[in-house]
Design a protein around this motif. Structure first.
Motif, mmCIF file in Angstrom:
data_model
loop_
_atom_site.group_PDB
_atom_site.id
_atom_site.type_symbol
_atom_site.label_atom_id
_atom_site.label_comp_id
_atom_site.label_asym_id
_atom_site.label_seq_id
_atom_site.Cartn_x
_atom_site.Cartn_y
_atom_site.Cartn_z
ATOM 1 N N LEU A 1 0.833 -1.211 0.000
ATOM 2 C CA LEU A 1 0.000 0.000 0.000
ATOM 3 C C LEU A 1 0.861 1.252 0.000
ATOM 4 O O LEU A 1 0.578 2.224 -0.727
ATOM 5 C CB LEU A 1 -0.934 -0.019 1.210
ATOM 6 C CG LEU A 1 -1.870 1.184 1.379
ATOM 7 C CD1 LEU A 1 -2.838 1.262 0.198
ATOM 8 C CD2 LEU A 1 -2.645 1.079 2.690
ATOM 9 N N LEU A 2 1.918 1.266 0.806
ATOM 10 C CA LEU A 2 2.827 2.414 0.832
ATOM 11 C C LEU A 2 3.477 2.633 -0.528
ATOM 12 O O LEU A 2 3.638 3.773 -0.981
ATOM 13 C CB LEU A 2 3.906 2.196 1.890
ATOM 14 C CG LEU A 2 3.515 2.389 3.357
ATOM 15 C CD1 LEU A 2 4.684 2.033 4.254
ATOM 16 C CD2 LEU A 2 3.069 3.819 3.616
ATOM 17 N N LEU A 3 3.843 1.534 -1.180
ATOM 18 C CA LEU A 3 4.451 1.636 -2.500
ATOM 19 C C LEU A 3 3.477 2.259 -3.505
ATOM 20 O O LEU A 3 3.852 3.138 -4.289
ATOM 21 C CB LEU A 3 4.875 0.247 -2.974
ATOM 22 C CG LEU A 3 5.555 0.159 -4.349
ATOM 23 C CD1 LEU A 3 6.857 0.953 -4.358
ATOM 24 C CD2 LEU A 3 5.810 -1.293 -4.718
ATOM 25 N N ALA A 4 2.205 1.835 -3.445
ATOM 26 C CA ALA A 4 1.194 2.386 -4.346
ATOM 27 C C ALA A 4 0.957 3.868 -4.063
ATOM 28 O O ALA A 4 0.825 4.684 -4.992
ATOM 29 C CB ALA A 4 -0.108 1.598 -4.204
ATOM 30 N N ILE A 5 0.909 4.246 -2.774
ATOM 31 C CA ILE A 5 0.708 5.647 -2.401
ATOM 32 C C ILE A 5 1.874 6.502 -2.897
ATOM 33 O O ILE A 5 1.692 7.600 -3.435
ATOM 34 C CB ILE A 5 0.542 5.780 -0.882
ATOM 35 C CG1 ILE A 5 -0.783 5.149 -0.440
ATOM 36 C CG2 ILE A 5 0.616 7.239 -0.442
ATOM 37 C CD1 ILE A 5 -0.964 5.102 1.068
ATOM 38 N N SER A 6 3.082 5.987 -2.747
ATOM 39 C CA SER A 6 4.266 6.737 -3.176
ATOM 40 C C SER A 6 4.250 6.956 -4.685
ATOM 41 O O SER A 6 4.537 8.067 -5.164
ATOM 42 C CB SER A 6 5.528 5.979 -2.767
ATOM 43 O OG SER A 6 6.689 6.654 -3.214
ATOM 44 N N ILE A 7 3.912 5.922 -5.435
ATOM 45 C CA ILE A 7 3.850 6.055 -6.893
ATOM 46 C C ILE A 7 2.773 7.055 -7.301
ATOM 47 O O ILE A 7 2.977 7.893 -8.187
ATOM 48 C CB ILE A 7 3.593 4.675 -7.544
ATOM 49 C CG1 ILE A 7 4.798 3.761 -7.316
ATOM 50 C CG2 ILE A 7 3.311 4.819 -9.032
ATOM 51 C CD1 ILE A 7 4.586 2.337 -7.772
ATOM 52 N N PHE B 1 1.200 12.364 -9.431
ATOM 53 C CA PHE B 1 0.230 13.454 -9.461
ATOM 54 C C PHE B 1 0.768 14.765 -8.895
ATOM 55 O O PHE B 1 0.282 15.833 -9.258
ATOM 56 C CB PHE B 1 -1.040 13.055 -8.694
ATOM 57 C CG PHE B 1 -1.839 11.985 -9.378
ATOM 58 C CD1 PHE B 1 -2.387 12.204 -10.626
ATOM 59 C CD2 PHE B 1 -2.040 10.762 -8.775
ATOM 60 C CE1 PHE B 1 -3.130 11.226 -11.265
ATOM 61 C CE2 PHE B 1 -2.768 9.766 -9.407
ATOM 62 C CZ PHE B 1 -3.319 9.990 -10.649
ATOM 63 N N LEU B 2 1.717 14.718 -7.981
ATOM 64 C CA LEU B 2 2.210 15.961 -7.385
ATOM 65 C C LEU B 2 3.017 16.762 -8.410
ATOM 66 O O LEU B 2 3.581 16.191 -9.346
ATOM 67 C CB LEU B 2 3.072 15.653 -6.155
ATOM 68 C CG LEU B 2 2.312 15.247 -4.886
ATOM 69 C CD1 LEU B 2 3.302 14.869 -3.790
ATOM 70 C CD2 LEU B 2 1.388 16.353 -4.394
ATOM 71 N N PRO B 3 3.093 18.090 -8.225
ATOM 72 C CA PRO B 3 3.850 18.920 -9.178
ATOM 73 C C PRO B 3 5.310 18.499 -9.264
ATOM 74 O O PRO B 3 5.919 18.122 -8.268
ATOM 75 C CB PRO B 3 3.705 20.331 -8.582
ATOM 76 C CG PRO B 3 2.472 20.274 -7.744
ATOM 77 C CD PRO B 3 2.401 18.881 -7.203
ATOM 78 N N VAL C 1 11.464 6.811 -2.140
ATOM 79 C CA VAL C 1 12.209 6.468 -3.364
ATOM 80 C C VAL C 1 11.310 6.366 -4.600
ATOM 81 O O VAL C 1 11.618 6.976 -5.640
ATOM 82 C CB VAL C 1 13.017 5.170 -3.145
ATOM 83 C CG1 VAL C 1 13.657 4.714 -4.456
ATOM 84 C CG2 VAL C 1 14.099 5.392 -2.094
ATOM 85 N N PRO C 2 10.181 5.620 -4.568
ATOM 86 C CA PRO C 2 9.344 5.563 -5.791
ATOM 87 C C PRO C 2 8.821 6.930 -6.218
ATOM 88 O O PRO C 2 8.792 7.236 -7.415
ATOM 89 C CB PRO C 2 8.194 4.623 -5.386
ATOM 90 C CG PRO C 2 8.750 3.799 -4.286
ATOM 91 C CD PRO C 2 9.666 4.706 -3.534
ATOM 92 N N ALA C 3 8.392 7.754 -5.242
ATOM 93 C CA ALA C 3 7.918 9.099 -5.583
ATOM 94 C C ALA C 3 9.043 9.937 -6.184
ATOM 95 O O ALA C 3 8.814 10.748 -7.100
ATOM 96 C CB ALA C 3 7.346 9.785 -4.345
ATOM 97 N N SER C 4 10.265 9.732 -5.711
ATOM 98 C CA SER C 4 11.402 10.515 -6.201
ATOM 99 C C SER C 4 11.760 10.171 -7.641
ATOM 100 O O SER C 4 12.329 10.994 -8.361
ATOM 101 C CB SER C 4 12.617 10.287 -5.294
ATOM 102 O OG SER C 4 12.322 10.678 -3.959
ATOM 103 N N ILE C 5 11.452 8.931 -8.051
ATOM 104 C CA ILE C 5 11.725 8.545 -9.432
ATOM 105 C C ILE C 5 10.941 9.433 -10.397
ATOM 106 O O ILE C 5 11.439 9.819 -11.466
ATOM 107 C CB ILE C 5 11.386 7.052 -9.642
ATOM 108 C CG1 ILE C 5 12.331 6.182 -8.806
ATOM 109 C CG2 ILE C 5 11.469 6.675 -11.122
ATOM 110 C CD1 ILE C 5 12.001 4.709 -8.837
#
Length: 530
Positions: free
Chosen positions: A341-347, A352-354, A421-425
């Motif tokens: 779930l955390l991985l999905a939220i991060s992606i 979606f974030l700017p 990390v996933p969000a940072s990609i």
């Protein structure tokens, strides 16, 4: 009905006598509601100040926020009705009420009335929010519509209890708990799916605002009329408020009548639930928070076999114990549904974030860290302090305190990696900001763990903890972060780098965690001597 009323009045009388004999209990309740005084501060300071008329943007966010919160309240009420009946009885009440000649529908109605009364008390606690929102958003307020705003709050909370009891009575009458659960899951997936679609269409989380301000929400029972009455306090538009009041009253009456009509054959479920609740309370008093899991494993046909490849000795055996407990609960510390779930939220956040602001990754870290601080109620050391073998296992006290918290900190490290990390990609905030965000989550969690250890070792009494813990959770974060901010903020301003400021705050939190650990060990060693 009269007999039930007299019984509850006698219980309330005994409760008041108990409070009078135990004055410490009064402070427990006062501390739990002290944060309402902080809500009143801006209202009092800015009293009489005139603000501008509410603009379209603020109204849109206010509308979306209220819709989202009300939707969450309705969903929580619906799902809670499937997990427990809402009729909590003491051991003596089970033998008295369920075997009495009082009709089961009357008993059901009375407990529904009690739940409605509790909802009314909860609604009263929210009356300060309307002037608070007006002050914090700096928008005009229409006092002639204040009564409609309050009625919107009251009717919303009053409708939740009958809705919950109705779903429960239908599930018991037709043995349809699983069917209702699957139906609710389908509806929830559909609603969330549309929300994701709007966010995807806008390529931003602002799509959620557009979704929750759709006109269709105004026609949703319970949510729509209450929301419109509350908004009239800010907009001044009270054209249809009388119709909304009539509609809410009719809805509540309908839910009550249908719920009572189907209230048959639920005594067995109530008895089973209250017996389970009684056993949980008994285990909690002994500090056995995992007995229920082990008991279920013993009763089942198969028990999950858990293997941990290393067996440390002395105080470090707690690392092995916590790993076994977590494997039994989650299957694996590394691969489980929570981490997925955390991985999905991060992606999702990364997509979606700017993308033009490299420091926005810190918002994700800050929000998660603070929510984890508020939601962490019982630390692992509190559970172990109720078991005497922690005092007789050979080893230093500081080693035991570190060992007990090692696995939770390992889980925090995994969480920080999966969240950042996933969000940072997608966002590409830079290596410094990525490392700073990860260390901030780990440092904040470490500070939370060892400050809680200090508090719970310093106040081993459960009654004292009940007084201190809510206040510490809400405002203690400000106290423990003062030294952190004193170093990190000036350093970030001098270097003109938010990444360096956050990184320095993480280092300070690790140092402060060490100080809390040393103080906790100083007290813990003397607890052992006792």
């Amino acid at each position: 009905m009269k007999a039930l009323f007299i019984l509850d009045m006698l219980k309330f009388k005994n409760f008041l006598k108990y409070i009078i004999k135990n004055p410490k209990k009064i402070f427990i309740y006062l501390f739990q509601f002290m944060w309402y005084m902080f809500i009143l501060i801006p209202v009092i300071v800015k009293r009489g100040k005139t603000f501008s008329e509410i603009n379209g943007i603020k109204l849109t966010y206010l509308n979306a926020g209220m819709t989202g919160l009300m939707f969450l309240g309705v969903v929580a009420s619906l799902y809670s009705s499937l997990k427990q009946p809402g009729i909590v009885l003491r051991e003596g009440d089970i033998g008295f009420l369920l075997s009495s000649p009082i009709k089961e529908r009357i008993v059901f109605l009375w407990y529904m009335i009690r739940a409605i009364f509790k909802g009314l008390i909860l609604a009263v606690l929210y009356v300060f929010y309307l002037p608070f929102l007006s002050v914090t958003m700096e928008v005009s307020k229409h006092f002639q519509n204040l009564i409609f705003g309050y009625l919107g709050i009251f009717t919303f909370f009053l409708a939740l209890a009958p809705l919950s009891f109705l779903i429960y009575s239908i599930s018991m009458k037709f043995n349809a708990k699983n069917v209702i659960k699957y139906f609710l899951n389908g509806v929830l997936v559909l609603i969330v799916g549309f929300a994701v679609y709007f966010a995807y269409k806008e390529q931003s989380l602002y799509g959620l605002v557009d979704y929750f301000t759709l006109k269709i929400w105004d026609y949703v029972p319970i949510i729509g009329p209450s929301k419109q009455m509350i908004l009239s306090y800010f907009t001044g538009d009270a054209t249809h408020n009388i119709e909304f009041i009539i509609l809410q009253i009719a809805t509540i009456a309908f839910l009550v009548l249908i719920g009572v009509y189907f209230a048959r054959d639920y005594y067995e479920e109530v008895t089973t639930y209250n017996e389970t609740l009684r056993r949980i309370k008994e285990r909690a008093k002994k500090g056995d928070y995992y007995g229920g899991v082990e008991g279920k494993a013993k009763k089942g046909k198969k028990r999950r076999r858990v293997e941990v490849n290393f067996v440390p000795k002395g105080p470090w055996a707690y690392v092995w114990l916590k790993m076994v407990e977590n494997k039994r609960q989650m299957g694996s510390i590394y691969f489980n549904f929570y981490n997925l779930l955390l991985l999905a939220i991060s992606i999702a956040f990364g997509y979606f974030l700017p993308k033009d602001d490299h420091t926005i990754i810190f918002a994700l870290a800050f929000v998660y860290a603070y929510m984890a601080w508020l939601l962490s109620m019982v630390s692992t050391i509190y559970v172990e302090l109720n078991k005497m073998y922690i005092y007789i296992i050979p080893g230093k006290g500081i080693q035991k305190l570190i060992a007990v918290n090692s696995v939770p900190l390992l889980k925090t490290f995994i969480t920080a990696i999966l969240l950042i990390v996933p969000a940072s990609i997608f966002m590409k905030p830079g290596l410094l900001n990525i490392i700073a965000a990860i260390l901030f989550i780990i440092g904040f969690s470490t500070l939370q763990s060892f400050s809680s250890v200090f508090l719970q070792v310093f106040l081993p009494s459960k009654e004292d903890l009940k007084v201190a813990m809510p206040f510490f959770k809400l405002f203690g974060v400000l106290f423990v972060l003062i030294p952190v901010g004193a170093v990190a903020i000036p350093l970030g301003m001098v270097t003109k780098s938010m990444g360096i400021g956050v990184l320095s705050s993480s280092i300070m939190m690790f140092l402060e965690s060490g100080v809390f650990l040393l103080f906790a060990n100083f007290i813990f060693e003397r607890l052992e001597l006792k």
